[in-house]
Design a protein around this motif. Sequence first.
Motif, PDB file in Angstrom:
ATOM      1  N   ALA A 160       0.838  -1.187   0.000  1.00  0.00           N
ATOM      2  CA  ALA A 160       0.000   0.000   0.000  1.00  0.00           C
ATOM      3  C   ALA A 160       0.875   1.240   0.000  1.00  0.00           C
ATOM      4  CB  ALA A 160      -0.908  -0.005   1.232  1.00  0.00           C
ATOM      5  N   PRO A 161       0.403   2.338  -0.591  1.00  0.00           N
ATOM      6  CA  PRO A 161       1.203   3.550  -0.609  1.00  0.00           C
ATOM      7  C   PRO A 161       1.399   4.102   0.777  1.00  0.00           C
ATOM      8  CG  PRO A 161      -1.005   3.988  -1.376  1.00  0.00           C
ATOM      9  CD  PRO A 161      -0.872   2.506  -1.227  1.00  0.00           C
ATOM     10  N   ARG A 184      -4.078  13.184   1.915  1.00  0.00           N
ATOM     11  CA  ARG A 184      -5.267  13.396   2.739  1.00  0.00           C
ATOM     12  C   ARG A 184      -5.878  14.769   2.456  1.00  0.00           C
ATOM     13  NH1 ARG A 184      -5.797   9.466   6.475  1.00  0.00           N
ATOM     14  NH2 ARG A 184      -3.969   8.186   6.917  1.00  0.00           N
ATOM     15  N   GLY A 229       1.674   6.524   3.994  1.00  0.00           N
ATOM     16  CA  GLY A 229       0.910   7.649   4.512  1.00  0.00           C
ATOM     17  C   GLY A 229       1.382   7.950   5.913  1.00  0.00           C
ATOM     18  N   GLU A 261      -7.030   6.631  -7.498  1.00  0.00           N
ATOM     19  CA  GLU A 261      -8.310   6.757  -6.822  1.00  0.00           C
ATOM     20  C   GLU A 261      -8.444   8.182  -6.284  1.00  0.00           C
ATOM     21  OE1 GLU A 261      -8.989   3.864  -3.829  1.00  0.00           O
ATOM     22  OE2 GLU A 261      -8.837   2.153  -5.187  1.00  0.00           O
ATOM     23  N   GLU A 269      -8.520  10.146   3.195  1.00  0.00           N
ATOM     24  CA  GLU A 269      -7.722  10.261   1.978  1.00  0.00           C
ATOM     25  C   GLU A 269      -8.577  10.811   0.840  1.00  0.00           C
ATOM     26  OE1 GLU A 269      -6.053   6.484   1.066  1.00  0.00           O
ATOM     27  OE2 GLU A 269      -4.521   6.584   2.636  1.00  0.00           O
ATOM     28  N   SER A 315       3.731   5.050  -6.004  1.00  0.00           N
ATOM     29  CA  SER A 315       2.585   4.885  -5.104  1.00  0.00           C
ATOM     30  C   SER A 315       2.669   5.893  -3.969  1.00  0.00           C
ATOM     31  CB  SER A 315       2.542   3.469  -4.517  1.00  0.00           C
ATOM     32  OG  SER A 315       2.392   2.490  -5.520  1.00  0.00           O
ATOM     33  N   SER A 374      -0.248   8.419  -1.156  1.00  0.00           N
ATOM     34  CA  SER A 374      -1.599   8.855  -0.818  1.00  0.00           C
ATOM     35  C   SER A 374      -1.559  10.310  -0.376  1.00  0.00           C
ATOM     36  CB  SER A 374      -2.193   7.984   0.292  1.00  0.00           C
ATOM     37  OG  SER A 374      -1.418   8.121   1.480  1.00  0.00           O
ATOM     38  N   ASN A 377      -5.341   8.441  -3.856  1.00  0.00           N
ATOM     39  CA  ASN A 377      -4.561   7.239  -3.584  1.00  0.00           C
ATOM     40  C   ASN A 377      -4.009   6.731  -4.911  1.00  0.00           C
ATOM     41  OD1 ASN A 377      -3.553   4.780  -2.619  1.00  0.00           O
ATOM     42  ND2 ASN A 377      -5.195   4.615  -1.111  1.00  0.00           N
ATOM     43  N   ARG A 412      -1.559   4.154  -6.925  1.00  0.00           N
ATOM     44  CA  ARG A 412      -0.941   2.841  -6.729  1.00  0.00           C
ATOM     45  C   ARG A 412      -0.240   2.381  -8.003  1.00  0.00           C
ATOM     46  NH1 ARG A 412      -2.693  -0.297  -2.312  1.00  0.00           N
ATOM     47  NH2 ARG A 412      -4.302   0.678  -1.043  1.00  0.00           N
TER      48      ARG A 412
END
Length: 339
Positions: free
Chosen positions: A3-4, A53, A6, A87, A16, A49, A51, A19, A21
């Motif tokens: 997962a990226p 917020r 954060g 995303e 978030e 990758s 994220s 996102n 990836r």
Amino acid sequence: MQAPPGPAAGADPRPEILNVRDLKVHFPVYRGVLVQKQVATVHAVDGVSFSLRRGETLGLVGESGCGKSTTGLAILRMLEPTAGSIEFEGEDITRFDRARMRAMRRRMQMVYQDPYGSLNPRMKVRDIIGEPLQVHGMDKNPTEYRERIAALLAMVGLLPDMADRYPHEFSGGQRQRIGIARALALEPGLIVCDEPVSALDVSIQAQVVNVFMDLQQRMGLSYVFVAHDLAVVRHISDRVAVMYLGKIVEIASRDDLYREPLHPYTQALLAAIPVADAAVEAKRVRLVVSGEVPSALAPPSGCRFHTRCPHASDRCRVEEPPLVHSDAGRAVACHLHPA
């Protein structure tokens, strides 16, 4: 696929908004006149990758040609990704068709690097700022339209009567403010800032950066802030991602990254920042990085930085280090810092 990275768990309650990836943007290279044949591929972005917020600023830094601007353009699908997912507000926009993407662009905008080339010299400021409203059919009421333009100008520190002027009547800093106002017209949640102060005088850069920060506080904006000036990035960013030859090699909170950079490339970048105090500057230990950035046409095997890294080992030359995440919310891709 990991997962990226954060912020550390529980450290930031904000949801978030973005996102990314395993994002890849490759450009085929063709040769031939009558019959063209692909002979090579430019790996501009090669598995990125991360994220972001709501209300956060992620600084994206690195040398020229490392893929920063290409990443920013791909996030908005101004360049089509070769692979990966993006995303935005919970939806993978890489799957959107043109009509659906057009509607989504009301929520994601861009501020460009060149305040001279990004504004149409034949259009008045009113029409430049109002163009997004016109494109999305939000200019039907003339009175509300004029009031909206005046409000946008005021938000970036310009006077309402400037709406009837042309871009050549403004300074570089004022033109960039106009570009920011245009990006705000549709009330986006995300703005990609592609080196927005690099073309401005140093005396003006801080003013424009303060405009970005003030707008973020007032409107809850999220920024991906692409830059090569690490001093500017330190001032505006919450977290910083360091890119080298199409890949992220380190990502961390601003304070952690500047206090203790882990990747040798990050260490070299920070060591290159001049210090005003001559005594402190004389005592600094500099990491010497030799050679040029390799071509994205043929990236080195293993760690892409090994051709310039003073700490490179045989393992670095053959094995690509993964981007390893720590409980502290940091991530680094280096064999010197295993999980």
